[in-house]
Write an enzyme that holds these catalytic residues in place. Structure first.
Site, PDB file in Angstrom:
ATOM      1  N   ASP A  19       0.886  -1.192   0.083  1.00 22.44           N
ATOM      2  CA  ASP A  19       0.070   0.035   0.074  1.00 22.44           C
ATOM      3  C   ASP A  19       0.847   1.380   0.003  1.00 22.44           C
ATOM      4  OD1 ASP A  19      -2.296   1.678   0.490  1.00 22.44           O
ATOM      5  OD2 ASP A  19      -3.238  -0.166   0.786  1.00 22.44           O
ATOM      6  N   HIS A  68      -3.784   5.774   3.813  1.00 19.39           N
ATOM      7  CA  HIS A  68      -4.623   4.471   3.321  1.00 19.39           C
ATOM      8  C   HIS A  68      -3.819   2.958   3.899  1.00 19.39           C
ATOM      9  CE1 HIS A  68      -6.306   1.383   0.665  1.00 19.39           C
ATOM     10  NE2 HIS A  68      -7.084   2.278   0.742  1.00 19.39           N
ATOM     11  N   SER A 116     -12.885  -2.768  -0.414  1.00 15.40           N
ATOM     12  CA  SER A 116     -11.282  -3.004  -0.149  1.00 15.40           C
ATOM     13  C   SER A 116     -11.130  -2.824   1.247  1.00 15.40           C
ATOM     14  CB  SER A 116     -10.529  -1.841  -1.077  1.00 15.40           C
ATOM     15  OG  SER A 116     -10.912  -0.450  -0.544  1.00 15.40           O
TER      16      SER A 116
END
Length: 947
Positions: A218, A249, A414
């Site tokens: 990520d 995130h 997600s």
């Protein structure tokens, strides 16, 4: 699908993986700012959209080798080319690819590279974008422990369907469930997803993820974040000189998996391996991911979470690397996508067999409307699709770690992906066994760790042809690897896998009830440009849903099953099935050509009693040239290789009976047998036997509208034909010029009643009076008015066809392939006295349930429910899907629930009104804030962020 709602029922089926999204156009607008958080609060809630796109990097190519080689060896193999340096933690290890810069790339230069014996493939480098789009919310921010009301979903569509779309939507979909939706009830729902799934039960038993290596691909993680105590390694694969998370995130995803305080994750003691593969500008490259994946294999990662995906499954470097990762025992987890409720909309790589594809539910255990559905379509037509997603779990208002400290709430599919990754870190797998079926196993001659295939075919044993019940068993697969020359062990290495099987067996149905669906002659995007059947759908021009009974024809399949028909799928040429076993062959929206042997065999089968139903679609070469478009990725004009259907090929198939479709293109509303109908870009019948039944209607000339932007109505367009073949005991043929009325993709008015009538005619020789005596019946056309449609000159259908081979001039048919042949394995009875409940939800064998308090869970949830008022009529469940007792029970309970619901709503408003009157009003002093702070707060005033 498995419902990840109670920890005891999550023990089944957790094996798989994921891959980054590639192959899209850049969309711009990417923000480099972190996710905002209200001042003075350690928990924030936003609503945002997460979008992905990509573009080809000019002059850069990925050269994939056949094995792993040192940097020196790789440079020797491609010494004539400029190698782009890559400085990352994997640089000191052997690699299976290299990145080269070719300024004057030509097909010949690329072929020169691919001709090298150690080079497997050369593909363009891709640049991947991810952008977070904020959606303003009309409601004020609520406390972190409160739940908001519903938010109207802000939909968006791409002008090109092969663009990667977001794996998230507004949080309104999670709460707009149609039941139990009062604000008071939703506030009572706990927000700690790890506790909802009872991870604390396993924590008390000592299972906290210790020793399990979890990789998070990520945006990185800050070094001194207070929520994490076991960050084993942080690596940077980008061109930025930082390991920290500048967006928040990646921190959130890592927190759902392994946070140890506040918003606690599932496995706080697991080893976190942070892979920073996105920059603060939300950009990544294919080569970054490939290097990071190779490093994950070297580090022997156990679980890998990656929360991105898209519809294109033909990006070879990523798909190859996913298979290699899972072959090295890396469990990959991926969100299934947000293209629901249509079936056949799975995102890649969650649709791969090696990947745990995760769908979404709300906190009332309802499948999210936007969550993508199966079955998988990338195998078609060479193989049969599979059930997906593998598992569904909560993804609404899930709490995770903030970028620096505190907690925040995000929503989306997600978000559900790290929930499953955390659960996999804790939960074991329990095998199950059974018996009473025949099994055949087919496989490629050689199985490499990331190549080859192994297929399992299941059939009912002959002795059980009249038996009905549940058959269970398992297949033991042993893979042997020969010893290497320099191996010290000296013997071959073997691996054994146990595959549990459970099927329901019914007695062989009568021939009249067996319908065979022709899947072999359906083609789809990718790889070619096969246009939609409805030309009005300009924002979704490609036919990419598979045209299968378990994807965009699922409603039709369920309807036929409710009417007592058994529908089977033909994935081989027409020469490969026993026509005496089936009443009707159903051909819908066929784009493929036909072997000459197929045409001959079908004529013989129909003479012997097989019936045929064809739902065709438009085909007009002038319109096909009109709907071409320019592809920015390949820098080429794309021309359709067929129309909605391959009408010239269908005409070759049915010409022996004096039948043919035209190249007319028609549209319009009409009434047939007291049913409202809509003809969506269909063709007409150009030729039909004089003793047949033909129905005609007045329709708009859509071809004229597309070509000249003119409107005209054509009277008496033949659209439906019924014919009884003259041979003794011969079958019947039914033709209809449009398939959109049975296709879920863009259906406006269904015609399942017409399909029922046609099957009554073909299976039982019962001509519907509403058609034979219709006032719309006309004399059959002779075809003398206009020539029949011809194939588009210069089309490239041979590139994607299973029937045609490349040939100078007109493509010629390939040799007819051999029919599939299966070798049935001899069954070995195992533990015949085993209990019959092995396939029920399993519990951890070490848990004493008498000492552990588990929450009450509803034992039964209907798999099909009527749609709530206001939902699109295109998704209405046709009559007959829920027949008999189910409908009666629903009808008897509706008045009771309606009365109770009205009383609850009335009580709620009375209480709120009383509170409002009794509460003294106070005016809060208005504080002027700096303009920058006001803008930041307004940008974060949405409901729950979606990821």
């Amino acid at each position: 699908m498995l419902l990840l709602s109670v920890w005891a029922s999550t023990l089944l089926g957790l094996l798989a993986g994921f891959l980054p999204a590639v192959g899209m156009e850049p969309q711009g607008g990417a923000s480099a700012e972190p996710l905002p958080s209200p001042s003075g609060s350690n928990c924030s809630q936003l609503t945002l959209k997460l979008e992905f796109s990509s573009e080809v990097v000019e002059h850069e190519y990925i050269v994939a080798f056949t094995g792993y080689f040192s940097a020196k060896a790789r440079s020797l193999y491609i010494s004539s080319w400029h190698i782009v340096p890559r400085e990352n933690p994997a640089s000191d290890f052997p690699s299976d690819f290299e990145l080269v810069h070719i300024r004057q790339a030509s097909p010949s230069s690329l072929l020169t590279l691919e001709d090298h014996p150690y080079i497997k493939r050369v593909t363009p480098q891709r640049k991947v974008f991810r952008s977070l789009k904020y959606i303003p919310s009309p409601e004020p921010a609520a406390p972190c422990n409160a739940t908001r009301g519903t938010q109207k979903w802000q939909s968006w569509q791409s002008s090109r369907p092969f663009r990667r779309t977001s794996l998230s939507l507004g949080s309104g979909f999670w709460h707009a469930t149609g039941r139990h939706s009062s604000r008071r009830l939703l506030r009572a729902i706990p927000r700690h997803v790890a506790q909802i799934l009872q991870a604390d039960v396993l924590w008390q038993m000592g299972h906290t993820g210790s020793g399990v290596k979890v990789a998070v691909f990520d945006t990185g993680l800050s070094e001194k974040h207070p929520h994490f105590k076991n960050v084993k390694e942080r690596t940077n694969w980008t061109n930025e000189k930082t390991l920290d998370d500048g967006l928040g995130h990646g921190t959130f995803v890592a927190g759902v998996i392994a946070s140890m305080r506040e918003c606690q994750g599932f496995a706080p003691d697991s080893e976190l391996h942070i892979f920073r593969v996105f920059t603060n500008n939300q950009v990544s490259y294919t080569s970054w991911f490939l290097d990071a994946f190779n490093y994950a294999i070297l580090k022997k990662i156990d679980v890998l979470n990656l929360s991105i995906g898209g519809p294109d499954f033909m990006d070879h470097p990523f798909v190859d690397k996913v298979w290699e990762l899972t072959a090295n025992r890396v469990i990959m987890v991926s969100a299934i996508g947000n293209d629901g409720p249509l079936y056949g909309t799975l995102n890649n790589p969650a649709d791969q067999m090696d990947v745990i594809g995760v769908g979404g539910i709300d906190f009332e255990d309802n499948i999210a409307r936007f969550s993508s559905r199966g079955m998988t379509t990338w195998e078609l037509p060479g193989g049969y699709g599979r059930v997906k997603p593998d598992i569904v779990t909560y993804g609404s208002g899930v709490r995770g770690s903030g970028m620096k400290e505190g907690c925040r709430s995000l929503s989306g599919t997600s978000v559900a992906s790290p929930v499953v990754a955390g659960a996999v870190t804790l939960l074991p797998y329990l095998p199950q066994n059974g018996d009473h079926i025949d099994v055949a196993v087919s496989y490629s001659p050689v199985l490499w760790p990331w190549a080859g295939y192994l297929a399992v075919s299941i059939s009912v044993a002959k002795k059980a042809a009249s038996w009905e019940g549940i058959a269970q068993g398992h297949v033991m697969v042993t893979v042997a690897s020969p010893a290497e020359n320099d191996s010290e062990v000296g013997g071959e290495l073997t691996s054994t896998v146990k595959l549990p099987i459970k099927v329901k067996i019914v007695p062989t149905p009568p021939r009249s009830k067996r319908v065979l669906w022709d899947q072999y002659h359906n083609l789809r995007y990718p790889p070619g440009y096969f246009p939609r059947d409805n030309l009005r759908m300009k924002n979704d021009p490609l036919d990419w849903n598979g045209d299968h009974i378990h994807t965009n024809f699922r409603d039709m399949y369920q309807h036929l099953r409710s009417m007592g028909y058994f529908v089977e799928v033909l994935g081989a040429p027409i020469t490969c099935f026993d026509a005496s076993q089936y009443g009707t062959l159903l051909m819908v929206d066929s784009e493929e050509e036909y072997f000459p042997e197929e045409i001959t065999k079908l004529r013989r089968d129909i003479d012997n009693g097989l019936s045929l139903i064809i739902f065709s679609d438009w085909y007009n070469t002038s319109v096909m040239r009109k709907v071409k478009f320019y592809d920015e990725n390949t820098r080429q004009w794309w021309m359709p290789d067929t129309g909605g259907a391959n009408v010239p090929a269908l005409n070759d198939l049915i010409s022996v009976w004096g039948m043919a479709f035209s190249d007319g293109l028609y549209e319009g509303d009409f009434t047939l047998a007291d049913h409202d109908m809509y003809y969506a870009s269909g063709c007409s019948i150009a030729r039909f036997p004089e003793d047949g039944i033909v129905i005609a209607k007045n329709l708009k000339d859509q071809g004229l509208e597309v070509l000249k932007q003119e409107t005209a109505v054509v009277e008496g367009v033949p659209i439906l034909g019924l014919y009884q073949t003259p041979s003794d005991g011969g079958g019947r043929i039914a033709l209809y010029g449009d398939s959109n009325c049975i296709d879920d993709s863009h259906r406006q008015k269904d015609c399942f009643w017409l399909l029922d009538a046609l099957l009554q005619y073909t299976s039982y020789s019962m001509t519907p009076p509403s058609l034979s005596h219709s006032h719309s019946r006309v004399a059959p056309p002779t075809g003398a008015e206009r020539p029949l449609p011809q194939r588009l000159e210069g089309n490239h259908l041979y590139r994607y066809s299973k029937v045609l081979e490349a040939h100078l001039g007109d493509p010629k048919p390939r040799p007819l392939p051999a029919c599939p042949h299966l070798s049935w394995a001899k069954p070995q009875p195992v533990n015949e006295t085993a209990p019959s409940n092995l396939w029920k939800h399993q519990k951890l064998l070490s848990v004493d349930l008498d000492k552990v308090a588990l929450p009450n869970v509803r034992a039964y949830r209907p798999q099909v429910r009527p749609l709530s008022p206001g939902e699109s009529g295109a998704w209405d469940i046709p009559g007959g899907i829920m027949p008999g007792r189910y409908n009666q029970e629903v009808g008897q309970t509706i008045p009771v629930f309606a009365f109770l619901g009205a009383m609850v709503v009335l009580s709620f408003f009375v209480v709120q009104l009383t509170k409002a009157k009794s509460k003294p009003k106070r005016r809060k002093p208005r504080i002027k804030r700096p303009i920058y702070l006001q803008q930041q707060t307004s940008a974060s005033s949405g409901k729950n962020p979606t990821v």
